[in-house]
Design a protein around this motif. Structure first.
Motif, PDB file in Angstrom:
ATOM      1  N   GLY A 119      33.732 -23.079  54.592  1.00  0.00           N
ATOM      2  CA  GLY A 119      33.685 -24.488  54.315  1.00  0.00           C
ATOM      3  C   GLY A 119      34.073 -25.259  55.196  1.00  0.00           C
ATOM      4  N   ASN A 120      34.118 -26.739  55.153  1.00  0.00           N
ATOM      5  CA  ASN A 120      34.551 -27.851  56.028  1.00  0.00           C
ATOM      6  C   ASN A 120      35.424 -28.557  55.330  1.00  0.00           C
ATOM      7  OD1 ASN A 120      32.629 -29.023  54.337  1.00  0.00           O
ATOM      8  ND2 ASN A 120      31.080 -29.298  56.066  1.00  0.00           N
ATOM      9  N   ASP A 121      35.833 -28.574  54.242  1.00  0.00           N
ATOM     10  CA  ASP A 121      36.855 -29.626  53.633  1.00  0.00           C
ATOM     11  C   ASP A 121      38.352 -28.977  54.001  1.00  0.00           C
ATOM     12  OD1 ASP A 121      38.250 -31.353  51.902  1.00  0.00           O
ATOM     13  OD2 ASP A 121      36.967 -31.184  50.227  1.00  0.00           O
ATOM     14  N   LYS A 122      38.951 -30.303  54.826  1.00  0.00           N
ATOM     15  CA  LYS A 122      40.437 -29.816  55.136  1.00  0.00           C
ATOM     16  C   LYS A 122      41.333 -29.754  53.875  1.00  0.00           C
ATOM     17  CE  LYS A 122      39.897 -31.633  59.696  1.00  0.00           C
ATOM     18  NZ  LYS A 122      40.195 -32.554  60.802  1.00  0.00           N
ATOM     19  N   SER A 123      41.042 -30.371  52.710  1.00  0.00           N
ATOM     20  CA  SER A 123      41.721 -30.359  51.479  1.00  0.00           C
ATOM     21  C   SER A 123      41.796 -29.056  50.927  1.00  0.00           C
ATOM     22  CB  SER A 123      41.402 -31.446  50.598  1.00  0.00           C
ATOM     23  OG  SER A 123      40.213 -31.091  50.044  1.00  0.00           O
ATOM     24  N   LEU A 124      40.756 -27.996  51.308  1.00  0.00           N
ATOM     25  CA  LEU A 124      40.519 -26.882  50.474  1.00  0.00           C
ATOM     26  C   LEU A 124      41.064 -25.666  51.440  1.00  0.00           C
ATOM     27  CD1 LEU A 124      37.213 -27.381  49.074  1.00  0.00           C
ATOM     28  CD2 LEU A 124      39.275 -27.593  47.858  1.00  0.00           C
ATOM     29  N   LEU A 125      41.467 -24.561  51.077  1.00  0.00           N
ATOM     30  CA  LEU A 125      42.109 -23.544  51.538  1.00  0.00           C
ATOM     31  C   LEU A 125      41.214 -22.195  51.299  1.00  0.00           C
ATOM     32  CD1 LEU A 125      44.354 -22.891  53.728  1.00  0.00           C
ATOM     33  CD2 LEU A 125      45.647 -22.178  51.702  1.00  0.00           C
ATOM     34  N   THR A 126      40.644 -21.647  52.327  1.00  0.00           N
ATOM     35  CA  THR A 126      39.713 -20.434  52.011  1.00  0.00           C
ATOM     36  C   THR A 126      39.907 -19.331  52.564  1.00  0.00           C
ATOM     37  OG1 THR A 126      37.900 -22.278  51.859  1.00  0.00           O
ATOM     38  CG2 THR A 126      36.936 -19.912  51.923  1.00  0.00           C
ATOM     39  N   ARG A 127      39.782 -18.190  51.834  1.00  0.00           N
ATOM     40  CA  ARG A 127      39.879 -16.745  52.549  1.00  0.00           C
ATOM     41  C   ARG A 127      38.704 -15.968  52.035  1.00  0.00           C
ATOM     42  NH1 ARG A 127      43.229 -19.021  54.935  1.00  0.00           N
ATOM     43  NH2 ARG A 127      45.384 -18.486  55.388  1.00  0.00           N
ATOM     44  N   GLU A 128      38.365 -15.163  53.019  1.00  0.00           N
ATOM     45  CA  GLU A 128      37.273 -14.277  52.682  1.00  0.00           C
ATOM     46  C   GLU A 128      37.688 -12.730  52.958  1.00  0.00           C
ATOM     47  OE1 GLU A 128      32.770 -14.659  53.172  1.00  0.00           O
ATOM     48  OE2 GLU A 128      33.610 -14.047  54.975  1.00  0.00           O
ATOM     49  N   ALA A 129      37.339 -11.686  52.071  1.00  0.00           N
ATOM     50  CA  ALA A 129      37.721 -10.668  52.405  1.00  0.00           C
ATOM     51  C   ALA A 129      36.779  -9.289  51.849  1.00  0.00           C
ATOM     52  CB  ALA A 129      39.338 -10.294  51.890  1.00  0.00           C
ATOM     53  N   GLY A 130      36.702  -8.554  52.687  1.00  0.00           N
ATOM     54  CA  GLY A 130      35.921  -7.086  52.223  1.00  0.00           C
ATOM     55  C   GLY A 130      36.612  -6.510  50.972  1.00  0.00           C
ATOM     56  N   ILE A 131      35.705  -5.771  50.091  1.00  0.00           N
ATOM     57  CA  ILE A 131      36.246  -4.855  49.278  1.00  0.00           C
ATOM     58  C   ILE A 131      35.781  -3.377  49.355  1.00  0.00           C
ATOM     59  CG2 ILE A 131      36.600  -4.397  46.796  1.00  0.00           C
ATOM     60  CD1 ILE A 131      36.208  -7.555  46.313  1.00  0.00           C
ATOM     61  N   PHE A 132      36.599  -2.304  49.615  1.00  0.00           N
ATOM     62  CA  PHE A 132      36.094  -1.192  49.965  1.00  0.00           C
ATOM     63  C   PHE A 132      36.525  -0.178  49.029  1.00  0.00           C
ATOM     64  CE2 PHE A 132      36.543  -3.508  53.828  1.00  0.00           C
ATOM     65  CZ  PHE A 132      35.722  -3.207  54.476  1.00  0.00           C
ATOM     66  N   TYR A 133      35.570   0.798  48.521  1.00  0.00           N
ATOM     67  CA  TYR A 133      36.051   1.760  47.855  1.00  0.00           C
ATOM     68  C   TYR A 133      35.843   3.237  48.524  1.00  0.00           C
ATOM     69  CZ  TYR A 133      35.753   5.140  43.699  1.00  0.00           C
ATOM     70  OH  TYR A 133      36.020   6.150  42.861  1.00  0.00           O
ATOM     71  N   GLU A 134      36.989   3.899  48.638  1.00  0.00           N
ATOM     72  CA  GLU A 134      36.887   5.123  49.593  1.00  0.00           C
ATOM     73  C   GLU A 134      36.003   4.854  51.097  1.00  0.00           C
ATOM     74  OE1 GLU A 134      35.322   8.192  46.994  1.00  0.00           O
ATOM     75  OE2 GLU A 134      37.035   8.111  45.750  1.00  0.00           O
ATOM     76  N   GLY A 135      36.496   3.940  51.504  1.00  0.00           N
ATOM     77  CA  GLY A 135      35.760   3.575  52.905  1.00  0.00           C
ATOM     78  C   GLY A 135      34.709   3.124  52.924  1.00  0.00           C
ATOM     79  N   ASN A 136      33.978   2.737  51.699  1.00  0.00           N
ATOM     80  CA  ASN A 136      32.729   2.128  51.725  1.00  0.00           C
ATOM     81  C   ASN A 136      32.900   0.605  51.240  1.00  0.00           C
ATOM     82  OD1 ASN A 136      31.113   4.544  52.351  1.00  0.00           O
ATOM     83  ND2 ASN A 136      31.731   5.389  50.278  1.00  0.00           N
ATOM     84  N   LYS A 137      31.982  -0.310  51.946  1.00  0.00           N
ATOM     85  CA  LYS A 137      32.143  -1.484  51.457  1.00  0.00           C
ATOM     86  C   LYS A 137      31.261  -1.833  50.260  1.00  0.00           C
ATOM     87  CE  LYS A 137      31.972  -6.199  53.380  1.00  0.00           C
ATOM     88  NZ  LYS A 137      31.703  -7.037  54.349  1.00  0.00           N
ATOM     89  N   VAL A 138      31.972  -2.261  49.135  1.00  0.00           N
ATOM     90  CA  VAL A 138      31.267  -2.281  48.008  1.00  0.00           C
ATOM     91  C   VAL A 138      31.064  -3.953  47.582  1.00  0.00           C
ATOM     92  CG1 VAL A 138      32.059  -0.124  47.007  1.00  0.00           C
ATOM     93  CG2 VAL A 138      33.342  -2.270  46.674  1.00  0.00           C
ATOM     94  N   GLY A 139      31.481  -4.686  48.364  1.00  0.00           N
ATOM     95  CA  GLY A 139      31.480  -6.086  48.266  1.00  0.00           C
ATOM     96  C   GLY A 139      32.322  -6.973  48.931  1.00  0.00           C
ATOM     97  N   THR A 140      32.031  -8.404  48.909  1.00  0.00           N
ATOM     98  CA  THR A 140      32.975  -9.207  49.685  1.00  0.00           C
ATOM     99  C   THR A 140      33.551 -10.371  48.493  1.00  0.00           C
ATOM    100  OG1 THR A 140      31.890  -8.975  51.785  1.00  0.00           O
ATOM    101  CG2 THR A 140      33.233 -10.820  51.686  1.00  0.00           C
ATOM    102  N   ILE A 141      34.845 -10.597  48.504  1.00  0.00           N
ATOM    103  CA  ILE A 141      35.178 -11.686  47.757  1.00  0.00           C
ATOM    104  C   ILE A 141      35.593 -13.019  48.589  1.00  0.00           C
ATOM    105  CG2 ILE A 141      37.611 -10.770  47.735  1.00  0.00           C
ATOM    106  CD1 ILE A 141      38.066 -11.866  44.813  1.00  0.00           C
TER     107      ILE A 141
END
Length: 681
Positions: free
Chosen positions: A123-145
């Protein structure tokens, strides 16, 4: 403006300035305090939001792996709803490979929706705070939040605090201003005005003026000091009259003192100038006679003596031999040479050599030595001699002579000691230079013999080694019958090591021939394109074995050259072979072009590169880059040195450009045509 009105204006100005200064200080402190408070609140808010966001991410990474793996989107949706219990979270999405699985937002305004980040973005809005992280199940990436929080609610709270602080600051400033204005007028302005009136009258000579000393504060103390000053001024007038007489007396003697000091400074400047000239001549020339002449002349002139001599001490005979003379005639010099002054002979030079300290004879009248008689006949009545020492080694003596009796002044002795030190350095440098010339000639002869020996021995070693390799090849070709597998492996290893040894011997033979001046170029017409093609073709298997790309970029219509084609190919083989040897991945590029009427060759690689220190020594004989990888790859350290000599024999130049970790480029230029006996062009 009258004097009284001007005084009133000044007092008012003081009061006002004091008020302004106090208000300014308080305002500054309040503003600094406000800024610190606001900054602290901002940091607290950001820290709180970051902690909440990290907590939400951690909660999602713990809660979502199993539902996402099982594709249980209802549970995933419940987890997202649980995240939105935090009022600061305004947007959340779960996606996999840019495909959104769950998306939830509490944004209503379309403009805010437009600020939502794309999957994988922030994003590019300075009033917002953004985080993105991967979700792993037993070493396998099952999604991103991706979770987004807003600072808006906290920002509004902060603005209310800023408004409150600002209003409080203004009220405090007004209260301080009114209070200071009233107090300064009563306790500062009016008392200072009365004190100023008294001081003004004292300034114009009214020393009987009344000074109000009734105050117990600092202004009252100032008034008491002013009254004391009035008494002190009367006393000062009397002292000034007494000092005037002393000053007139001092003025009468000052001019004479200045003249004496000027003469001393002129003498010091002359000495410093002479010492500078002597030091410069000692350090800039090896003409010993010129240096010592300069020293003796300056020593005699500045010490106000009449003659001087520098003697050199000959250790074998333990005698002093006059080298440089000033202020004496040839007959005197001849007598001094025949006198042969030595250590322990009772003369002033003998005592100098024995004690290794200065010796002076203020009166030569009482000395009966025949060698001193001639000195007296020449008109000299006093002598000062100093030893010339270099690292506790006696190298000579400096002697100055004077035509009147008397002990030499301390300033003269110190000056002559300085010139003696310079003389010792000059004599020592001359001896070192002579020894250096002898050693250099011996080293040159030894180096030539070494080169001739290596050239001869390399030739003697190469002949039997070629025979060994020839018989080895015949055995491997089954000329003498089939070779068992185990023996064949040993013989192949023997052939490989023998070939490596032969290359080393050839390198030693080449460098020895070059140093001995025996390497001659075989000049012939050649095509640079064909030379490069031959070299690259022969080295392609080595590059392919390491999965490296070996490329050539040759400018069109290159002219035919004249030179030693075999030696030029040897240079290319060395450069390209080194590039392949030290490059683990990437490519090697051979670039041929024309520049300023010459062949310009560049061999670039994507290897480890060279440091600045390595670049300074890379073309030196037997130098190897100090890396473990270099040591494991072997080599004699002569290849680049030979390449440099061959290029220079053609009238060219070779250098390297490299950045550590980003590869190296070896560059050399060659004249298009080299004619034997002529300067290469």
């Amino acid at each position: 403006m009258s004097h009284r009105a001007e005084s009133a204006y000044r007092m008012t100005s003081i009061s006002r300035r004091f008020s302004y200064l106090l208000i300014g200080i308080v305002t500054f402190l309040l503003l600094v305090f406000s800024a610190i408070v606001v900054s602290y609140h901002i940091k607290v808010i950001d820290a709180d939001l970051n902690a909440r966001l990290e907590s939400a991410i951690s909660f999602a990474q713990k809660s979502l792996p199993t539902p996402l793996w099982n594709l249980d989107f209802d549970v995933v949706s419940d987890v997202v709803d649980a995240l939105f219990l935090n009022e600061s979270i305004i947007y959340a999405t779960i996606y996999l490979d840019d495909r959104i699985i769950i998306e939830k937002s509490r944004l209503k305004d379309q403009a805010l929706k437009n600020s939502q980040p794309e999957p994988g973005g922030a994003g590019n809005d300075k009033s917002l705070l953004t985080r993105e992280a991967g979700i792993f199940y037993e070493g396998n990436k099952v999604g991103t939040i991706l979770i987004q929080m807003t600072r808006e609610r906290h920002r509004r709270q902060l603005m209310h605090q800023i408004y409150g602080i600002t209003a409080l600051t203004v009220v405090i400033i007004l209260a301080i201003w009114i209070t200071t204005l009233l107090m300064t007028r009563r306790y500062i302005t009016n008392p200072l005005k009365r004190l100023q009136d008294s001081a003004s009258k004292i300034a114009v000579g009214e020393l009987d003026v009344f000074v109000d000393k009734s105050g117990d504060d600092e202004i009252g103390m100032l008034a008491r000091h002013l009254d004391r000053m009035r008494s002190a001024i009367k006393k000062l007038f009397q002292e000034l009259r007494e000092s005037k007489d002393k000053l007139e007396e001092y003025s009468r003697t000052l001019e004479k003192k200045v003249e004496n000091r000027t003469r001393e400074l002129e003498r010091s400047v002359a000495e410093l100038k002479a010492l500078s000239e002597v030091s410069q001549s000692v350090s800039s020339t090896l003409d010993l006679e010129k240096v010592l002449n300069n020293i003796v002349q300056h020593a005699v002139k500045l010490s106000k003596t009449d003659a001087g001599t520098i003697y050199e001490y000959h250790e074998p005979g333990k005698i002093f031999v006059p080298m440089i003379n000033f202020g004496v005639d040839e007959t005197f010099v001849t007598v001094m040479k025949e006198a042969k002054f030595g250590i322990g002979d009772g003369t002033i030079l003998g005592m100098v050599g024995e004690t290794r300290s200065l010796v002076q004879m203020p009166d030569l009248s009482d000395i009966q030595d025949d060698r001193v008689q001639y000195v007296r006949k020449a008109g000299f009545m006093a002598v000062l001699a100093l030893p010339l020492l270099r690292k506790d080694r006696l190298v000579g003596s400096l002697v100055v002579r004077r035509k009147h009796r008397g002990e030499f002044p301390r300033e003269t002795v110190e000056l002559i000691q300085t010139f003696a030190a310079q003389s010792a350095i000059a004599l020592h440098n001359a001896r070192l230079f002579q020894e250096l010339e002898v050693k250099s000639e011996e080293l040159r002869k030894a180096d030539k013999h070494k080169s001739e020996f290596l050239a001869s021995m390399s030739h003697e070693l190469r002949t039997p080694l070629n025979a060994i390799l020839g018989y080895t090849e015949l055995i491997l070709d089954d000329i003498y019958g089939a070779v068992p597998a185990r023996i064949r492996e040993v013989i192949e290893r023997l052939e490989k090591n023998g070939s490596h040894l032969l290359r080393l011997i050839n390198d030693v033979l080449d460098i020895s021939k070059i140093e001995a001046g025996q390497l001659e170029l075989v000049l012939e017409e050649y095509s640079f394109q064909e030379t490069v093609h031959t070299v690259v073709t022969s080295l392609e298997p080595l590059a392919a074995e390491k999965q490296l790309d070996l490329k050539t970029r040759i400018a069109p219509r290159l002219p035919n050259g004249k030179g030693d084609q075999q030696r030029i190919a040897q240079v290319l083989v060395n450069l390209v072979g080194n590039a392949i040897k030290f490059t683990e991945q990437g490519e090697i590029v051979v670039n041929i072009a024309m520049a300023d009427g010459r062949f310009l060759v560049k061999v670039s690689d994507t290897g480890p590169g060279l440091s600045d220190l390595e670049k300074d020594y890379i073309f030196s004989e037997f130098y190897q880059v100090d890396r473990k990888s270099t040591r494991s790859k072997g080599g004699s350290g002569l290849g680049l040195s030979i390449a440099k000599r061959i290029v220079e024999l053609h009238g060219g130049a070779i250098w390297v450009e490299s950045i550590p970790g980003k590869g190296s480029t070896f560059i050399f230029t060659l004249p298009v045509r080299v004619e034997k006996g002529e300067k290469p062009v």
